[in-house]
Design an enzyme around this catalytic site. Structure first.
Site, PDB file in Angstrom:
ATOM      1  N   TYR A  73       0.844  -1.204   0.000  1.00  0.00           N
ATOM      2  CA  TYR A  73       0.000   0.000   0.000  1.00  0.00           C
ATOM      3  C   TYR A  73       0.879   1.254   0.000  1.00  0.00           C
ATOM      4  CZ  TYR A  73      -3.719   3.272   1.123  1.00  0.00           C
ATOM      5  OH  TYR A  73      -4.617   4.310   1.075  1.00  0.00           O
ATOM      6  N   PHE A 125      -6.525  20.433 -24.535  1.00  0.00           N
ATOM      7  CA  PHE A 125      -7.196  19.179 -24.834  1.00  0.00           C
ATOM      8  C   PHE A 125      -8.550  19.205 -24.119  1.00  0.00           C
ATOM      9  CE2 PHE A 125      -7.943  14.667 -23.661  1.00  0.00           C
ATOM     10  CZ  PHE A 125      -8.188  14.204 -24.948  1.00  0.00           C
ATOM     11  N   ASP A 126      -9.500  18.388 -24.584  1.00  0.00           N
ATOM     12  CA  ASP A 126     -10.877  18.541 -24.064  1.00  0.00           C
ATOM     13  C   ASP A 126     -10.998  18.339 -22.548  1.00  0.00           C
ATOM     14  OD1 ASP A 126     -10.502  15.816 -24.370  1.00  0.00           O
ATOM     15  OD2 ASP A 126     -12.317  15.442 -25.522  1.00  0.00           O
ATOM     16  N   ASP A 216       1.629  20.035 -20.546  1.00  0.00           N
ATOM     17  CA  ASP A 216       0.682  18.919 -20.706  1.00  0.00           C
ATOM     18  C   ASP A 216       1.397  17.933 -21.626  1.00  0.00           C
ATOM     19  OD1 ASP A 216      -1.339  17.149 -21.151  1.00  0.00           O
ATOM     20  OD2 ASP A 216      -2.816  18.611 -21.829  1.00  0.00           O
ATOM     21  N   ALA A 218       1.467  14.597 -22.555  1.00  0.00           N
ATOM     22  CA  ALA A 218       1.053  13.254 -22.970  1.00  0.00           C
ATOM     23  C   ALA A 218       1.959  12.666 -24.049  1.00  0.00           C
ATOM     24  CB  ALA A 218      -0.392  13.277 -23.472  1.00  0.00           C
ATOM     25  N   LYS A 259      -0.436   7.414 -23.339  1.00  0.00           N
ATOM     26  CA  LYS A 259      -0.012   7.732 -24.704  1.00  0.00           C
ATOM     27  C   LYS A 259       1.439   7.275 -24.894  1.00  0.00           C
ATOM     28  CE  LYS A 259      -3.954  10.170 -24.428  1.00  0.00           C
ATOM     29  NZ  LYS A 259      -4.003  11.417 -23.770  1.00  0.00           N
ATOM     30  N   HIS A 453     -19.389  14.974 -26.039  1.00  0.00           N
ATOM     31  CA  HIS A 453     -19.177  14.076 -27.180  1.00  0.00           C
ATOM     32  C   HIS A 453     -19.042  12.615 -26.772  1.00  0.00           C
ATOM     33  CE1 HIS A 453     -15.247  15.259 -25.766  1.00  0.00           C
ATOM     34  NE2 HIS A 453     -14.690  14.250 -26.391  1.00  0.00           N
TER      35      HIS A 453
HETATM   36  C1  LIG Z   1      -5.163  12.217 -23.237  1.00  0.00           C
HETATM   37  C2  LIG Z   1      -4.823  13.591 -22.897  1.00  0.00           C
HETATM   38  C3  LIG Z   1      -5.191  14.148 -21.665  1.00  0.00           C
HETATM   39  C4  LIG Z   1      -6.061  13.415 -20.653  1.00  0.00           C
HETATM   40  O1  LIG Z   1      -5.499  12.232 -20.266  1.00  0.00           O
HETATM   41  P1  LIG Z   1      -6.365  10.924 -19.868  1.00  0.00           P
HETATM   42  O2  LIG Z   1      -5.313   9.929 -19.538  1.00  0.00           O
HETATM   43  O3  LIG Z   1      -7.176  10.562 -21.073  1.00  0.00           O
HETATM   44  O4  LIG Z   1      -7.209  11.285 -18.717  1.00  0.00           O
HETATM   45  C5  LIG Z   1      -4.770  15.423 -21.388  1.00  0.00           C
HETATM   46  N1  LIG Z   1      -4.066  16.141 -22.279  1.00  0.00           N
HETATM   47  C6  LIG Z   1      -3.714  15.650 -23.479  1.00  0.00           C
HETATM   48  C7  LIG Z   1      -2.927  16.479 -24.416  1.00  0.00           C
HETATM   49  C8  LIG Z   1      -4.084  14.364 -23.831  1.00  0.00           C
HETATM   50  O5  LIG Z   1      -3.757  13.896 -25.034  1.00  0.00           O
END
Ligand SMILES: *Cc1c(COP(=O)(O)O)cnc(C)c1O
Length: 463
Positions: A73, A125-126, A216, A218, A259, A453
């Site tokens: 844990y 990103f959304d 950000d 990813a 990603k 969406h």
């Molecule tokens: C996928 C993504 C996110 C959100 O990540 P999740 O793992 O889907 O919650 C944030 N910013 C960017 C640029 C992304 O591609």
């Protein structure tokens, strides 16, 4: 077709059967799904390009790591392995695992943004935009103009328009800007890379006005690979050196590890400076929302796979093959005169649905039209990146008019082969040939208030 498919730098050890339904069955399934691709069962999809997020194929090493995962844990050895990898690659003092990217956003943004603040990004990103708005703040995009013209080829179409960003800061007052977010690669603009020079300029403006800069991150590795190919200063640097140059500019990062780290679930928060008061807030919020700080919503085995995947994502042979897949599909589209966000980005091909369906207005969602047609044509599942995804203005509730109407064919990592890519190209070409016969798009019959969406119901417009 001058582009050759770059051979896979791996061989296949385990397979997963897929099947294609008949056209009639597909038409029935998509109707039952209320024309929302997210409502389809995965089993009813032949080639699943809905997202490159968490759909990756892990390596033998990563699967071995799954077996070694330490499920303590608190203080699991897998956690320490992840910390070491994170610190080594990004050179940040504090690394916090969380269960995925949006969890990183929830934990971090909630500690930084309050109602009335704004946050500025090259492009949100959304889910990132949603988390800014959930804090009561407003999210503003300042992407470079060339990103908005899919036919205009430029090396770094993901960049921030630094001049516009500084104007926006002055317009709202620097004290009201809670955060600047650099999204690498720029997902919503088509997986377009951001140059190190641009990140340095953004960092300098943030410093001038004392605004924290969040990366950000990813697709940090794909972005670094593009930098190596396209930015003179970095042509002889390793991917890891380029990543260091990028992360040196930021104060913290949020990352969806689903990603570029090639795992199926995970996320990270990083804070550069160990003395930052943010760290205590992150820990407190992580414990409430995600779980104790040494696991952050992940199993020990996930932490272990993530630690390995962080390094696998940096392999240049892999990145060459990966970006090569996008270039291969894009070259087929060039031959067929199908427009897409060009040059092609890092994690998918963003087909210009507005160009394919000029007769369909933004409020009938051309990007969604093409996504539905791809499913009907060949069992391919893609998604809209356009007005349908963008949704309504949070203040006026009016449908927003997106800068682009893309249909994204997001490519899972290490999953599909050359023949799958040929099927994608053939399907798009077949749809283009009959595109003029499709007169109308879709209207929404039900939608939730945020991130609609994923869940909305649609029906064809028939006039
Ligand atoms: C996928 C993504 C996110 C959100 O990540 P999740 O793992 O889907 O919650 C944030 N910013 C960017 C640029 C992304 O591609």
């Amino acid at each position: 077709m001058a582009v050759k498919y770059i051979p896979e730098p791996f061989r296949i050890k385990m397979v997963e059967p897929i099947k294609m339904l008949t056209q009639k069955e597909r038409e029935q399934k998509i109707k039952e799904a209320k024309y929302n691709l997210f409502n389809l069962a995965g089993q009813d999809v032949y080639i699943d390009l809905l997202t490159d997020s968490g759909t990756n194929a892990m390596s033998d090493q990563m699967w071995a790591g799954i077996m070694r995962g330490d499920e303590a844990y608190a203080g699991s050895s897998s956690y320490y392995k992840l910390l070491e990898a994170g610190k080594d690659i990004f050179n940040y003092d504090y690394i916090q695992p969380v269960h995925q990217g949006r969890a990183a956003e929830k934990v971090l943004f909630g500690a930084m943004l309050v109602p009335g603040k704004i946050a500025i990004s090259n492009m949100f990103f959304d889910t990132t935009r949603a988390h800014v708005e959930l804090c009561g703040a407003r999210a503003l995009d300042c992407v470079v103009e060339e990103a908005k013209d899919p036919t205009k080829r430029a090396p770094f179409k993901g960049n921030m328009n630094v001049e516009k960003m500084e104007k926006t800061i002055l317009q709202y007052g620097p004290e009201n800007v809670g955060l600047v977010v650099m999204t690498i690669t720029n997902n919503s603009a088509g997986g377009q890379p951001v140059s190190v020079q641009n990140i340095r300029e953004v960092a300098a403006v943030c410093k001038k006005y004392n605004i924290p800069l969040n990366i950000d991150a990813a697709r940090y590795a794909e972005n670094a690979y593009f930098v190596k190919l396209r930015e003179e200063e970095f042509k002889n640097k390793s991917i890891k050196e380029i990543i260091r140059a990028i992360f040196d500019c930021g104060d913290m990062f949020t990352m969806s590890a689903k990603k570029d780290t090639i795992v199926n679930m995970g996320g990270l928060i990083g804070v550069k400076d160990a003395t930052s008061p943010l760290i205590l807030l992150i820990k407190a919020r992580c414990i409430s929302f995600e779980g104790f700080t040494t696991y952050g919503g992940l199993a020990g085995r996930d932490l272990e796979a993530l630690a390995i995947g962080l390094y696998e994502g940096l392999d240049e042979n892999y990145l060459k093959y990966r970006i090569g897949q996008m270039e291969y599909l894009a070259a087929h589209l060039d031959d067929a005169g199908i427009a897409y966000q060009s040059p092609v980005g890092g994690h998918g091909v963003f087909v210009d649905a507005k160009a394919m369906f000029p007769q369909i207005p933004y409020y009938e969602f051309p990007g969604q039209v093409l996504a539905v047609e791809l499913y009907k044509e060949a069992g391919i599942r893609a998604c809209d990146i356009g007005s349908y995804m963008l949704g309504n203005d949070p203040d006026t509730k009016q449908q927003l008019h997106a800068e682009f109407e893309f249909t994204r064919l997001a490519i899972p990592r290490r999953v599909y082969t050359q023949s799958h890519f040929d099927i994608m190209a053939e399907a798009l070409i077949a749809i283009k040939e009959r595109a003029h016969k499709i007169k109308h798009g879709y209207k929404i019959t039900w939608e939730p208030p945020i991130l609609r969406h994923f869940q909305a119901h649609l029906t064809p417009v028939d006039k």
